[in-house]
Design a protein around this motif. Structure first.
Motif, PDB file in Angstrom:
ATOM      1  N   GLN A   1      47.831  47.307  35.934  1.00 33.27           N
ATOM      2  CA  GLN A   1      46.643  48.096  35.652  1.00 33.27           C
ATOM      3  C   GLN A   1      46.287  47.910  34.183  1.00 33.27           C
ATOM      4  OE1 GLN A   1      44.699  50.079  37.510  1.00 33.27           O
ATOM      5  NE2 GLN A   1      45.790  49.877  39.443  1.00 33.27           N
ATOM      6  N   LEU A   2      44.994  47.778  33.908  1.00 31.65           N
ATOM      7  CA  LEU A   2      44.528  47.609  32.538  1.00 31.65           C
ATOM      8  C   LEU A   2      43.768  48.856  32.087  1.00 31.65           C
ATOM      9  CD1 LEU A   2      43.167  43.951  32.703  1.00 31.65           C
ATOM     10  CD2 LEU A   2      45.324  44.705  31.696  1.00 31.65           C
ATOM     11  N   PRO A   3      43.756  49.141  30.790  1.00 36.31           N
ATOM     12  CA  PRO A   3      42.973  50.280  30.292  1.00 36.31           C
ATOM     13  C   PRO A   3      41.482  50.004  30.431  1.00 36.31           C
ATOM     14  CG  PRO A   3      43.847  48.986  28.473  1.00 36.31           C
ATOM     15  CD  PRO A   3      44.490  48.448  29.717  1.00 36.31           C
ATOM     16  N   LEU A   4      40.701  51.054  30.554  1.00 33.81           N
ATOM     17  CA  LEU A   4      39.263  50.905  30.785  1.00 33.81           C
ATOM     18  C   LEU A   4      38.488  50.510  29.534  1.00 33.81           C
ATOM     19  CD1 LEU A   4      38.551  53.810  33.295  1.00 33.81           C
ATOM     20  CD2 LEU A   4      38.999  51.399  33.759  1.00 33.81           C
ATOM     21  N   ASP A   5      39.191  50.344  28.400  1.00 35.65           N
ATOM     22  CA  ASP A   5      38.527  49.806  27.216  1.00 35.65           C
ATOM     23  C   ASP A   5      38.740  48.288  27.096  1.00 35.65           C
ATOM     24  OD1 ASP A   5      41.197  49.746  26.590  1.00 35.65           O
ATOM     25  OD2 ASP A   5      41.012  50.798  24.670  1.00 35.65           O
ATOM     26  N   HIS A   6      39.265  47.668  28.155  1.00 32.99           N
ATOM     27  CA  HIS A   6      39.431  46.219  28.206  1.00 32.99           C
ATOM     28  C   HIS A   6      38.052  45.548  28.152  1.00 32.99           C
ATOM     29  CE1 HIS A   6      40.306  42.249  29.979  1.00 32.99           C
ATOM     30  NE2 HIS A   6      41.532  42.425  29.535  1.00 32.99           N
ATOM     31  N   PRO A   7      37.927  44.372  27.531  1.00 30.34           N
ATOM     32  CA  PRO A   7      36.623  43.686  27.435  1.00 30.34           C
ATOM     33  C   PRO A   7      35.915  43.479  28.771  1.00 30.34           C
ATOM     34  CG  PRO A   7      38.225  42.616  26.014  1.00 30.34           C
ATOM     35  CD  PRO A   7      38.982  43.650  26.791  1.00 30.34           C
ATOM     36  N   CYS A   8      36.674  43.308  29.857  1.00 32.36           N
ATOM     37  CA  CYS A   8      36.045  43.091  31.164  1.00 32.36           C
ATOM     38  C   CYS A   8      35.267  44.324  31.635  1.00 32.36           C
ATOM     39  CB  CYS A   8      37.087  42.699  32.203  1.00 32.36           C
ATOM     40  SG  CYS A   8      37.717  41.018  31.994  1.00 32.36           S
TER      41      CYS A   8
ATOM     42  N   LYS B   1      48.412  38.478  36.155  1.00 25.39           N
ATOM     43  CA  LYS B   1      48.844  37.844  34.911  1.00 25.39           C
ATOM     44  C   LYS B   1      49.038  36.343  35.038  1.00 25.39           C
ATOM     45  CE  LYS B   1      51.299  41.998  33.333  1.00 25.39           C
ATOM     46  NZ  LYS B   1      52.617  42.560  32.955  1.00 25.39           N
ATOM     47  N   GLU B   2      49.682  35.926  36.120  1.00 23.92           N
ATOM     48  CA  GLU B   2      50.025  34.511  36.257  1.00 23.92           C
ATOM     49  C   GLU B   2      48.788  33.623  36.431  1.00 23.92           C
ATOM     50  OE1 GLU B   2      53.138  33.416  35.975  1.00 23.92           O
ATOM     51  OE2 GLU B   2      53.828  35.472  35.632  1.00 23.92           O
ATOM     52  N   LYS B   3      47.683  34.210  36.882  1.00 24.23           N
ATOM     53  CA  LYS B   3      46.498  33.426  37.192  1.00 24.23           C
ATOM     54  C   LYS B   3      45.357  33.623  36.198  1.00 24.23           C
ATOM     55  CE  LYS B   3      47.394  33.396  42.183  1.00 24.23           C
ATOM     56  NZ  LYS B   3      47.543  31.945  42.315  1.00 24.23           N
ATOM     57  N   ASN B   4      45.543  34.538  35.244  1.00 27.26           N
ATOM     58  CA  ASN B   4      44.474  34.868  34.296  1.00 27.26           C
ATOM     59  C   ASN B   4      43.238  35.430  35.003  1.00 27.26           C
ATOM     60  OD1 ASN B   4      45.532  34.422  31.721  1.00 27.26           O
ATOM     61  ND2 ASN B   4      45.135  32.215  31.825  1.00 27.26           N
ATOM     62  N   TYR B   5      43.473  36.258  36.013  1.00 26.89           N
ATOM     63  CA  TYR B   5      42.389  36.933  36.716  1.00 26.89           C
ATOM     64  C   TYR B   5      42.407  38.420  36.363  1.00 26.89           C
ATOM     65  CZ  TYR B   5      42.450  32.910  39.992  1.00 26.89           C
ATOM     66  OH  TYR B   5      42.417  31.658  40.565  1.00 26.89           O
ATOM     67  N   VAL B   6      41.225  39.009  36.331  1.00 30.65           N
ATOM     68  CA  VAL B   6      41.087  40.461  36.267  1.00 30.65           C
ATOM     69  C   VAL B   6      40.086  40.870  37.339  1.00 30.65           C
ATOM     70  CG1 VAL B   6      40.157  42.404  34.931  1.00 30.65           C
ATOM     71  CG2 VAL B   6      41.682  40.774  33.835  1.00 30.65           C
ATOM     72  N   HIS B   7      40.427  41.913  38.096  1.00 29.74           N
ATOM     73  CA  HIS B   7      39.551  42.401  39.157  1.00 29.74           C
ATOM     74  C   HIS B   7      39.107  43.824  38.821  1.00 29.74           C
ATOM     75  CE1 HIS B   7      40.968  38.929  41.393  1.00 29.74           C
ATOM     76  NE2 HIS B   7      42.216  39.323  41.163  1.00 29.74           N
ATOM     77  N   ALA B   8      37.794  44.042  38.843  1.00 28.77           N
ATOM     78  CA  ALA B   8      37.237  45.357  38.514  1.00 28.77           C
ATOM     79  C   ALA B   8      36.652  46.001  39.766  1.00 28.77           C
ATOM     80  CB  ALA B   8      36.141  45.220  37.452  1.00 28.77           C
TER      81      ALA B   8
ATOM     82  N   LEU C   1      33.637  44.889  44.086  1.00 25.04           N
ATOM     83  CA  LEU C   1      34.839  44.269  43.529  1.00 25.04           C
ATOM     84  C   LEU C   1      34.356  43.025  42.791  1.00 25.04           C
ATOM     85  CD1 LEU C   1      37.903  43.952  43.182  1.00 25.04           C
ATOM     86  CD2 LEU C   1      37.900  42.610  45.294  1.00 25.04           C
ATOM     87  N   ILE C   2      34.499  43.034  41.482  1.00 20.73           N
ATOM     88  CA  ILE C   2      34.004  41.929  40.657  1.00 20.73           C
ATOM     89  C   ILE C   2      35.192  41.297  39.945  1.00 20.73           C
ATOM     90  CG2 ILE C   2      32.518  41.294  38.707  1.00 20.73           C
ATOM     91  CD1 ILE C   2      30.664  43.574  39.531  1.00 20.73           C
ATOM     92  N   SER C   3      35.331  39.983  40.114  1.00 21.31           N
ATOM     93  CA  SER C   3      36.495  39.273  39.584  1.00 21.31           C
ATOM     94  C   SER C   3      36.135  38.442  38.358  1.00 21.31           C
ATOM     95  CB  SER C   3      37.089  38.363  40.664  1.00 21.31           C
ATOM     96  OG  SER C   3      37.569  39.136  41.752  1.00 21.31           O
TER      97      SER C   3
END
Length: 206
Positions: free
Chosen positions: A27-34, A142-149, A167-169
């Motif tokens: 899980q990433l914080p909601l202040d992440h650039p994405c 992490k292994e794929k450099n993907y982030v899903h929002a 769902l935006i990747s």
């Protein structure tokens, strides 16, 4: 006494899965650039600012869409149908689409589609004024450099409120995050090492 054993085993299994998955996703914080980027992208789409939206999208995805569309037009059964397809994009020759960059094609495609929809300017303005975007969560592979929002949006027309869940990747290229619009709609196919070798041997034998 023995009735607790299945529950214990289930607990151990779930704990193992949680530990295993934690090395792959987080899980990433909601202040992440994405999170900022996905809001800007959706605002651009509602405002029909296709130029701004285009630079946030993965170029290879836009290029694939361009090639697929051109291939469909080229296989039109008749010249009349081909001309009708081209007319939807506001061009007369296939070459006019082929010379466009993937970003230019995206802008042309989206502009042409919304021109056909022909929404009243006041409806578009109402959508922009009432647009609400809530980023519900971000998960990183992490292994794929993907982030899903996961994103919830709400907007109003002159008569209705429209709520949608997206769902935006994102994929990271260099130091830049880009939206991969079709990730959830089509499989990602990567040839296995054995398949690559076999294909190479077949090509050599020909």
């Amino acid at each position: 006494m023995h009735s607790a054993l299945p529950l214990f085993r289930l607990s151990v299994a779930l704990s193992f899965l949680a530990l295993a998955s934690s090395s792959w996703s987080a899980q990433l914080p909601l202040d992440h650039p994405c999170a900022t980027m996905v809001k800007k992208y959706l605002e651009s789409v509602v405002a029909q600012d296709w130029k701004t939206a285009s630079v946030m999208l993965l170029p290879s995805s836009l290029e694939r869409k361009q090639k697929e569309t051109i291939a469909i037009i080229k296989t039109a059964p008749t010249m009349t149908e081909e001309a009708q397809m081209l007319e939807r994009f506001g061009v007369k020759e296939i070459r006019d689409l082929e010379v466009l960059t993937p970003q230019e094609f995206y802008i042309t495609d989206r502009s042409a589609w919304h021109k056909r929809v022909n929404a009243a300017p006041e409806v578009t303005k109402k959508k922009q004024d009432t647009l609400k975007i809530d980023v519900l969560g971000l998960v990183e592979e992490k292994e794929k450099n993907y982030v899903h929002a996961t994103v919830r949006t709400s907007q109003e027309t002159l008569s209705d409120r429209i709520e949608e869940l997206f769902l935006i990747s994102f994929v990271k290229e260099g130091d830049k995050w880009l939206i991969w619009p079709e990730m959830k709609d089509r499989p990602i196919i990567t040839p296995l090492d054995g398949a690559k070798k076999e294909d190479g041997e077949k090509k050599k034998s020909k």
